[in-house]
Scaffold this active site. Structure first.
Site, PDB file in Angstrom:
ATOM      1  N   LYS A   1      -5.657  18.592  21.167  1.00 61.05           N
ATOM      2  CA  LYS A   1      -6.204  19.858  20.672  1.00 61.05           C
ATOM      3  C   LYS A   1      -7.718  19.827  20.459  1.00 61.05           C
ATOM      4  O   LYS A   1      -8.398  20.832  20.612  1.00 61.05           O
ATOM      5  CB  LYS A   1      -5.514  20.259  19.361  1.00 61.05           C
ATOM      6  CG  LYS A   1      -4.108  20.806  19.572  1.00 61.05           C
ATOM      7  CD  LYS A   1      -3.567  21.430  18.302  1.00 61.05           C
ATOM      8  CE  LYS A   1      -2.246  22.125  18.539  1.00 61.05           C
ATOM      9  NZ  LYS A   1      -1.141  21.160  18.748  1.00 61.05           N
TER      10      LYS A   1
ATOM     11  N   GLU B   1      -6.487  30.475  13.156  1.00 56.22           N
ATOM     12  CA  GLU B   1      -5.199  30.573  12.483  1.00 56.22           C
ATOM     13  C   GLU B   1      -4.380  29.370  12.882  1.00 56.22           C
ATOM     14  O   GLU B   1      -4.593  28.779  13.953  1.00 56.22           O
ATOM     15  CB  GLU B   1      -4.491  31.876  12.826  1.00 56.22           C
ATOM     16  CG  GLU B   1      -3.485  31.816  13.945  1.00 56.22           C
ATOM     17  CD  GLU B   1      -4.102  31.752  15.332  1.00 56.22           C
ATOM     18  OE1 GLU B   1      -5.329  31.945  15.444  1.00 56.22           O
ATOM     19  OE2 GLU B   1      -3.372  31.485  16.290  1.00 56.22           O
TER      20      GLU B   1
ATOM     21  N   SER C   1       0.862  14.023  24.883  1.00 55.07           N
ATOM     22  CA  SER C   1      -0.046  14.966  24.208  1.00 55.07           C
ATOM     23  C   SER C   1      -0.478  14.543  22.811  1.00 55.07           C
ATOM     24  O   SER C   1      -1.567  14.902  22.375  1.00 55.07           O
ATOM     25  CB  SER C   1       0.584  16.359  24.159  1.00 55.07           C
ATOM     26  OG  SER C   1       1.833  16.341  23.503  1.00 55.07           O
TER      27      SER C   1
HETATM   28  C1  LIG Z   1       0.061  21.552  19.412  1.00 56.14           C
HETATM   29  C2  LIG Z   1       0.719  20.489  20.200  1.00 56.14           C
HETATM   30  C3  LIG Z   1       1.465  20.759  21.361  1.00 56.14           C
HETATM   31  C4  LIG Z   1       1.742  22.158  21.845  1.00 56.14           C
HETATM   32  O1  LIG Z   1       0.618  22.904  22.171  1.00 56.14           O
HETATM   33  P1  LIG Z   1       0.201  23.203  23.678  1.00 56.14           P
HETATM   34  O2  LIG Z   1      -0.844  24.238  23.563  1.00 56.14           O
HETATM   35  O3  LIG Z   1       1.434  23.686  24.395  1.00 56.14           O
HETATM   36  O4  LIG Z   1      -0.289  21.944  24.252  1.00 56.14           O
HETATM   37  C5  LIG Z   1       2.001  19.707  22.080  1.00 56.14           C
HETATM   38  N1  LIG Z   1       1.845  18.424  21.665  1.00 56.14           N
HETATM   39  C6  LIG Z   1       1.154  18.126  20.546  1.00 56.14           C
HETATM   40  C7  LIG Z   1       1.027  16.701  20.155  1.00 56.14           C
HETATM   41  C8  LIG Z   1       0.575  19.136  19.779  1.00 56.14           C
HETATM   42  O5  LIG Z   1      -0.105  18.809  18.662  1.00 56.14           O
END
Ligand SMILES: *Cc1c(COP(=O)(O)O)cnc(C)c1O
Length: 393
Positions: free
Chosen positions: A89, A111, A377
């Site tokens: 993020k 938000e 992610s």
């Molecule tokens: C917020 C988040 C997501 C989902 O958000 P996307 O915008 O779909 O990437 C996925 N994995 C993690 C670790 C997150 O913090």
């Protein structure tokens, strides 16, 4: 044929900007300037420098040998979990805070639902010494105490949204109201590839550093830029958009999107938007969205807070509708089991969002010669209490 946004922010039939007239000057200022600013060499230099020195990029592309052995295919993990703050993020919030500065803004609003985007936003505001207000539903504030504390430590003001269901959509309404009232000095940092044009395209471009790195890293390791498949979990869709970005128009690379089926796609408690969604408007964008027959947004559910969103970004709706992307939904239990498996096999505890992506390995066979890149992610530290409860650890 392209899977990127056109000039008006459309991906096929999805996208656009469906906003109240009073918001028009704000999005219009951004729309007219974002590509020019991003292509300005001084902007690119500062962005790249911060990604390197502050975020810790490039993140490794790691060959997961034991996981590959178990599933008899070649699996690489793109380690976004090693980014500062623990997930992808921050790539976007760094980009948007620099954008805000170029536009002469001195106040940031955002938000947040689970608080992850709020923390990533508060982080970059602290870095730049810029005032930060994060709107959050009153219910979410109670549920997500550690992230509220993080935001406060970082100097942000967390403002409760007290109306409606007192969750994410109410916080979004408050943020939009704030932006309408403060059009000149304030930038609104949206946290995924959602919202009115130009947000989905702008956020995808900031996150595209993920696939930009995968290309040269895979070239070093495999002698080719293209994997056979690239896999990512989809909440709003930003980590997936970044992982797919440089492969979108390359049909040799299979795109796999993993959604949260919650307690089962048809259980009434899920967030499997591609399977259940119909065309509608959410957050200023035309996209697939879970709704009742008369068009009310359905309350989504997933064990992972980051996938608990009733829509997907317009890029993903188009990837689904056109057949370019393969969409798979994974239940809470399947994701949790996959998270434990990856922890034990690779010594990496994934965020529960990412565990959904790993769970497809149990369902979907790959050939032994396939190169499969899974976008990792985020890290699982924030999810420890959920793992503890689930496995009675
Ligand atoms: C917020 C988040 C997501 C989902 O958000 P996307 O915008 O779909 O990437 C996925 N994995 C993690 C670790 C997150 O913090």
């Amino acid at each position: 044929m392209t899977y990127h946004a056109d000039e008006k922010g459309y991906y096929g039939e999805f996208g656009g900007a469906f906003i109240p007239e009073m918001l028009y000057p704000n999005t219009e200022e951004l729309r007219q300037n974002y590509i020019r600013i991003m292509q300005d060499p001084s902007f690119g230099k500062e962005f790249d420098q911060l990604l390197k020195d502050y975020v810790g990029r490039p993140t490794p592309l790691y060959f997961a040998e034991r996981l590959s052995g178990k599933f008899n295919t070649k699996i690489y993990l793109k380690r976004e979990d090693l980014c500062h703050t623990g997930a992808h993020k921050v790539n976007n919030t760094i980009g948007q805070i620099l954008m805000a500065k170029k536009l002469g803004k001195n106040r940031i609003i955002a938000e947040t639902g689970a608080g992850q985007h709020g923390v990533a936003t508060a982080t970059v505001c602290a870095l730049m010494g810029i005032e930060c207000v994060v709107y959050m539903g009153e219910i979410d504030i109670a549920r997500q105490a550690p992230n509220v504390a993080r935001m406060k430590m970082l100097g942000a003001e967390v403002r409760p949204a007290l109306s409606g269901s007192r969750t994410l959509k109410d916080a979004t309404n408050e943020a939009i109201r704030d932006w309408i009232n403060n059009p000149v000095d304030t930038h609104y940092i949206i946290g995924s590839v959602v919202g009115p044009h130009p947000y989905p395209d702008m956020v995808a471009r900031f996150q595209s550093v993920i696939s930009k790195e995968i290309r040269w890293q895979l070239m070093e390791k495999e002698g080719r830029e293209n994997p056979d498949y690239i896999v990512a979990c989809v909440g709003g869709g930003s980590n997936a958009a970044g992982a797919y970005y440089h492969y979108l128009d390359n049909g040799d690379v299979g795109i796999i999107a993993v959604e949260a089926a919650g307690k089962g796609v048809h259980s009434g408690e899920s967030a499997a938007t591609s399977a259940l969604g119909k065309v509608g408007i959410i957050h200023g964008s035309k996209t697939l969205l879970m709704q009742t027959p008369d068009g009310q947004i359905t309350e989504p559910y997933s064990i992972s807070a980051g996938l608990d969103y009733p829509g997907v970004g317009p890029m993903h709706s188009h990837l689904f509708k056109s057949g370019r992307g393969e969409f798979i939904s994974i239940t809470d239990d399947e994701a949790m089991a996959a998270g434990l498996m990856v922890s034990k096999l690779e010594g990496i505890i994934p965020a529960i969002e990412t565990s959904h992506a790993f769970a497809i390995l149990e369902h979907r066979p790959f050939r032994s010669e396939d190169v499969v890149v899974i976008n990792l992610s985020g890290r699982g530290d924030k999810d420890l209490s959920t793992y503890i409860d689930h496995f009675k650890l």
